[in-house]
Design an enzyme around this catalytic site. Structure first.
Site, PDB file in Angstrom:
ATOM      1  N   ARG D  88       0.830  -1.202   0.000  1.00  9.49           N
ATOM      2  CA  ARG D  88       0.000   0.000   0.000  1.00  9.49           C
ATOM      3  C   ARG D  88       0.868   1.256   0.000  1.00  9.49           C
ATOM      4  NH1 ARG D  88      -2.412  -3.912  -0.679  1.00  9.49           N
ATOM      5  NH2 ARG D  88      -4.590  -4.394  -0.240  1.00  9.49           N
ATOM      6  N   GLU D  91       2.147   1.671  -3.382  1.00 13.82           N
ATOM      7  CA  GLU D  91       1.047   2.195  -4.205  1.00 13.82           C
ATOM      8  C   GLU D  91       0.880   3.700  -4.007  1.00 13.82           C
ATOM      9  OE1 GLU D  91      -2.548  -0.251  -4.353  1.00 13.82           O
ATOM     10  OE2 GLU D  91      -3.705   1.559  -3.965  1.00 13.82           O
ATOM     11  N   SER D 114      14.439  15.243   2.483  1.00 15.04           N
ATOM     12  CA  SER D 114      15.474  14.280   2.883  1.00 15.04           C
ATOM     13  C   SER D 114      14.883  13.021   3.507  1.00 15.04           C
ATOM     14  CB  SER D 114      16.424  14.925   3.891  1.00 15.04           C
ATOM     15  OG  SER D 114      17.437  14.007   4.255  1.00 15.04           O
TER      16      SER D 114
END
Lengths: 147, 147, 147, 147, 147, 147, 147, 147, 147, 147
Positions: D88, D91, D114
């Site tokens: 997830r 994704e 960063s």
């Protein structure tokens, strides 16, 4: 011109006209699942179906001919699909793949569930906690034969 | 020791004892689909289920503890599965993926069919032309939210 | 025409007109995060939002229709992103992925943090040693269910 | 012996002893996020932290030395993670990656957020519709310099 | 139009006009390294630099606007570069990567050498046995922080 | 036994004894860069160097023999490195690769910068805004010959 | 123990005893093609076949049990095979794949040639210019069904 | 123009004219297998064959010249083919590859079955349980030579 | 316009005019191997060679300029080549790669055979059992240097 | 035990005894190229050669048997080799692959240069500017046949 051009034209015409796949399926006289797969370049039309699609989407004779040619199948642009809805299916294969294999072999022995002699039915399953997608897959069991 | 060791021990014990997944499921009191996924290292047991599996497969206390740890999921060794039975499922995702996407969106709008709030049921469908594998998948529809 | 063409036209129009995503979001009445994702071809507009975007970017009726079609999602050209800013996020998933998994499971048990019932908020965090990017992600926890 | 062996021993000891990462973090005197990443082989301990972890997990002197060696980082076995919880996040990078990029550049100009001067905070966000996972990421903005 | 079109136009104009990158850099008032990276679509111009490049390469106003948009970075068509000159650099990372890692950690502790707060200087090093390419890389050391 | 076993033994001995690469290099009488690459299995020792390393790390005669065998080079486990420090170098090749190519060709014509007749020097560059890593690479230019 | 261990034991026993696959097949009472595939871990034995193989290769009862378990199929270590003999078959699929597709569709319509209801026969075809390998493949044609 | 353009034109002309590959083969005076491979851009025509194809498909002189140029072979768009019919062949190589290797070596010793001095014959094999595709492959055996 | 366009134009012109690479090489005054590589976009022409090629293939001034620009090298569309002739070379590297490495190191010590200071000569070797392709490769040995 | 074990034992014995491949080849009575390939697990020994290698490297009877079994060929651990010496050969295939293809087809027509009926000869070519590696490859030309 190739089948892909016809698929793109169908998709664009569908957006433009605002028809649903279900309506298209009714025009073809087939299930919405098979009809959509046909329109998306995965199945092959017979003469009548090609003509009907031609009317629905405004396809010329040359384009209708392409619908009757067996296409090079495969509708995803990458090995692991990036689209979340389609990925969930890939995840099911990944997480449950060995489970599916075990249970089909336990019931049927060595062989496979056909993806050719196969049908699919997608429906809405009402549920108070949130409606569900119900998908029924039915594929003929094909045993490995010894020889 | 890790979860993978426990999975391998379960599989070897199952072959050695000749039990079926269905029998194991009855012992756990869950469906055969979920139980098999648990035994193959994809799901997490509660205390009682771990104890029951310990008895069925002769697992020690340490091994039972691992069954209660959430596993790193994914049961296939390659991105594109090589096993024919599992590959057919990958092929279904590949050939019908865009169809599934279109039809779920047509019915539900933008969102996905959950692979988490999800269940699966695999049964034999008798057919004179050769029995079929029937698989029913049920996943909650989750809409994308705007914010 | 397809959704990708509309996305490219939006991006080009934005460069040409010099508007910010924040201004676009105000016109749509949604967060800048969701609005940008919509404009970049990852979300689906309703009729009003499509009309508003049409005005902002000078999109015709056909193009507005495409904004209302659920897109094939995924906005990166390669599995491992090459752009340094986006790569840093991939690196976070790579270095902290197992940490995130452990801590969510420790708090919630087996399940996932939804990427669908999900929102994101990106803000500037002033800091004397150099300002920071603060990102708040909020996703519903979805437990695996047993059955 | 290498760092990986130490990581595996820590994970096995944690399962066996049934401690939580939060407890471990308290012993180390750092956040649970950083501490878990350290234990999973992604961060480097100082002398005191190594000693404390040695006590918690029963690590010998040689093993504690490895905790003080900078590790080869990366905690995932595949480019695209197969575990649903971690996927997830992948994704999110895939669907929202371009959005994140646009909005950070809109606010800060060319540069990156960063992943080194970086912290993460994972908490439970109670919600009547189902609790949510809230993750706050904070990374210093680093501008590209011209020269 | 997108940044890539502008990059291609710049490259074609450079071949056609026969100017060197060093001359372009003088016009921009920056190093030849940063200037070339800018022209090849990896860096972002300010208003003045965009105007100067517009004059050098005959770019219109729209094209100059694109130079001021932060680009999607990454200048190589494949994961492992096929061009022999660029491959040698990939080889250096492959053969000396672990060495570089060890020595930077030995000197600085855990952290990285920034590729953002970074500069590069490429010069000819005369040598009787054959001239050498001398490349000086300078990147700020960024320590991992504990929290 | 193979070279890899020797490399692992050297690394483990180094952690155990707490020596630095710089000290090892002094014992070998070579730069710290080349010496580290040798110890990490990328370079080939002569008889004297092998003996010296044998003393430093407690290697037997058989192990010293392996140090004198030309190794199969390549020190990274994946095509795109996952370790953040090493990835930054891959990123430099990706973002600046075409720039490096252009500028070396502009100065030298068609050919490459050798990665064989090559040396590297890594030093700390003190800087009030934060110390920097300075890396000097020097490789012989090798022109493509016509024939 | 798993199926792979049994396969490796069979292969080692075959080398050690110097039997041919043809002799093994005679003992099993099946074709040499199917028998070899069984021994190499691709097919599933019935009780009698497992017992016969047990005698031929000196396999214990536990090992014979594994022969009766449906294996995870796929006998090649890489996507594109490196072994020249097997690669030639991959090359045939690559060069003639579209030809095979066209001609089967021309004769049979849309569908596939089954790799499950399938048999193979490999024989020597004497030829004065050098003997030839003759392979006869026979697979049931499975038509795509409409629904 | 290149060979690929000619291939696409041939395929489009074939769809438009409704001719079969078998008829084309008769016009060329070669087998339908070789002829189809030629038309799909995998083989090289002689002058007469190019002229005959020119007539059949309405190709100009320039296009006929391309048919006489040896093409860059390989007719599949991905390493693992997505089309189900062609995939079944890849599966045969995957499942039976080691079997084919064993049996050819058992009969012929070390060497390969040529994919160049090679022919293929595809026919319908009538069968009451459903017709079968019969494919006969014949390739010269080429022994590895010692030297 | 870019180098690739020039390469495609050269190839098309060669087919159209029916000249051989050997004739082109004579016009350039270089070997047929180097000349072909130049025409296929892998080498860099000097002014005279560019002019000569311009005459042979009817290239304009702009196109000739591109021949003098160092190209991005690499002439194959995939990591593992699909064309059988080129694949055989990849196979030689795969099967004999470790042999080549061992023997060059045995003769020369640690270092490489240059692919830059390199020439190649391809000739027909008449043989009563069938003519052979003889390829002579000559590359300068470059020793790794210690420093 | 398998062929790979035998290969590793041979390599370790060679390092331990300090023999050269050339000496081994003399013992076998074959070229050093073929002999090295045999020892590295790419070729198949006859009875006499296996016995001779057994003496040279101290291999038992079982190990000698494995030398007589046709091996699964392919000596490189990755698709694109990481070792610089072997990579240079991959680079030659990449840069000169299309050139080799063109020139062999120009001389011989459609077909390939065999990698089976093939020999290789590696020698030192003294040169005042630095000695060169000379490699002569000789492979039978195999024409594609029409049928």
């Amino acid at each position: 011109m190739n089948r892909n051009d016809v698929t793109e034209k169908i998709i664009a015409a569908k957006v433009s006209k605002g028809i649903t796949w279900e309506e298209v399926a009714r025009r073809i006289g087939q299930s919405k699942e098979w009809t959509t797969a046909l329109c998306l370049g995965q199945m092959t039309a017979n003469a009548e179906q090609a003509r009907a699609l031609g009317e629905v989407f405004g396809l010329g004779e040359e384009e209708q001919k392409w619908l009757k040619v067996v296409p090079y199948k495969g509708s995803l642009p990458t090995e692991v699909p990036t689209d979340p809805l389609i990925y969930r299916w890939y995840e099911i294969v990944n997480v449950y793949g060995s489970t599916i294999k075990e249970l089909i072999h336990e019931e049927f022995g060595d062989g496979i569930m056909s993806a050719i002699d196969f049908s699919m039915d997608i429906t809405r399953e009402p549920d108070p906690k949130g409606d569900r997608v119900k998908v029924v897959l039915s594929g003929k069991f094909l045993p490995y034969k010894t020889y």
